[in-house]
Structure formats: C-alpha cells, structure tokens
Design an enzyme around this catalytic site. Structure first.
Site, short mmCIF file in Angstrom:
data_model
loop_
_atom_site.label_atom_id
_atom_site.label_comp_id
_atom_site.label_asym_id
_atom_site.label_seq_id
_atom_site.Cartn_x
_atom_site.Cartn_y
_atom_site.Cartn_z
N GLY A 115 -1.99 1.79 5.00
CA GLY A 115 -1.81 1.09 6.27
C GLY A 115 -1.69 -0.39 6.06
O GLY A 115 -1.71 -0.89 4.93
N GLU B 37 4.67 0.94 5.94
CA GLU B 37 3.46 0.81 5.12
C GLU B 37 3.27 2.03 4.21
O GLU B 37 2.87 1.90 3.06
CB GLU B 37 2.23 0.58 5.99
CG GLU B 37 2.15 -0.80 6.60
CD GLU B 37 1.79 -1.89 5.59
OE1 GLU B 37 1.38 -1.59 4.45
OE2 GLU B 37 1.92 -3.08 5.96
N GLU C 179 3.15 1.49 0.17
CA GLU C 179 1.91 1.73 -0.56
C GLU C 179 1.88 3.04 -1.33
O GLU C 179 1.12 3.16 -2.29
CB GLU C 179 0.72 1.66 0.41
CG GLU C 179 0.52 0.25 0.96
CD GLU C 179 -0.71 0.11 1.82
OE1 GLU C 179 -1.35 1.12 2.17
OE2 GLU C 179 -1.04 -1.05 2.16
N PRO D 293 -14.69 -4.62 16.71
CA PRO D 293 -14.50 -5.94 16.12
C PRO D 293 -15.01 -6.06 14.67
O PRO D 293 -14.55 -6.92 13.93
CB PRO D 293 -15.28 -6.88 17.04
CG PRO D 293 -15.29 -6.17 18.35
CD PRO D 293 -15.37 -4.70 18.02
N GLU E 237 -3.73 2.21 -6.89
CA GLU E 237 -3.75 3.62 -7.30
C GLU E 237 -3.62 4.46 -6.03
O GLU E 237 -4.05 4.04 -4.96
CB GLU E 237 -5.08 3.92 -8.00
CG GLU E 237 -5.27 5.33 -8.49
CD GLU E 237 -6.64 5.55 -9.14
OE1 GLU E 237 -6.94 6.72 -9.44
OE2 GLU E 237 -7.41 4.58 -9.33
#
Length: 175
Positions: free
Chosen positions: A66, A82, A86, A103, A132
């Site tokens: 993400g 993403e 990744e 938050p 990895e």
C-alpha cells in the site's frame, strides 16, 4: 502544499504550524487545515496465504502492500499502482474491506486508508519500498506494522462470513 495570503499573495511555503498562521509580509491571518493523508492498503490472497511486504523504510516491519494516493489519482488506481510497484503483480480489486482512520494508525502522521481486497496471479517480486515479499498463512501472520493486524482480523471475519466487502468502482490504471 504552498499556502498564500489573500491580501498580498506571499507564499508561506511548506511551513507546518498551528492551525492559524500569519503572513510574514502583510500579517494577514490564514487558517491551515491539518487533514489526514489519504492512503490505500491491499489484502492480496494467493494460494490461501496473504502477501506481505517487508518495508525498507521506517516504520520497518511486515505490512500489507500500500501507500499514498497521489494528487489527481483515485483510491482504486492507487491500489492497483501500489500493488504493482511493491509486489510486481497486476491485481484485480474485488471489494473494499473498510476504511481505517485511527489518528495513531501510522506513527509518522495521521492517515486515512481505504483497504481493498484483491486477486493476483503470478510470482511476486519486491520493488519500490518493499525489501522483500512473502506469502504467510492467515493462521501464522508475523507481527505487523501500522494497524495491519486489525485489518487482517477484519479480513478473517470476511472469510468467515461475519463481514462483507463493499463494491469497488473498477478504474483503469493510468500513468
């Protein structure tokens, strides 16, 4: 994100301050809105396991793929991008698991994440800020960064029929 005064148009640059600021040139009062940063996370299941990345950048540790939604980009397009950056995988988004906005979910700053469930085929390959990639059985997950442990628990609830996915708008990936 540059901020300007309405009175004299002086740029205040990227100064992070309290909610109220003053223009150094004319003294006009400005209000800075401190909003959460929009992000996405993707739960990718392959062969009954969950694909995780080991982060190269702080906060370190295992996490779901993400990242941040770029300005002008939809959450759906960000999730597809993403995942590719990744993990090297092209994904098909199946639904929205939830929106996570505590938050304290990210120690760097306040983020709001739209979490997608996706399908992918192929061999994952670590890229971008993933050092990895590895598949983990749902029953043997490592300690996870952020609030990803809660996300995995919610995914288990989905797999067990206690939770449903919200529909996702399919959008093409654009660069």
């Amino acid at each position: 994100m540059a901020k300007y005064t309405k009175t004299c148009s002086t740029s205040l640059g990227d100064v992070m301050a309290a909610k109220e600021e003053r223009c150094p040139s004319c003294g006009a009062t400005l209000i800075r809105y401190l909003n959460p940063f929009p992000t996405v996370d993707i739960v990718i299941e392959q062969d009954g396991c969950i694909l995780l990345i080991r982060r190269k950048n702080p906060p370190l540790g295992w996490a779901l793929p993400g990242g941040f939604i770029d300005y002008g980009e939809s959450a759906e397009a960000a999730a597809i991008r993403e995942a590719k950056e990744e993990t090297g995988l092209d994904v098909e988004l199946k639904g929205v698991l939830g929106v996570y906005s505590n938050p304290s979910r990210d120690p760097r700053h306040h983020t709001l994440s739209v979490v997608f469930v996706a399908e992918a085929h192929g061999t994952p390959l670590a890229g971008d800020d993933a050092g990895e990639v590895r598949l983990f059985p749902l029953s043997a997950m490592p300690k996870l960064a952020f609030d990803h442990g809660q996300i995995i628990q919610d995914y288990r609830d989905f797999k067990g029929g206690k939770r449903h996915l919200a529909p996702v708008q399919q959008v093409p990936f654009t660069e």
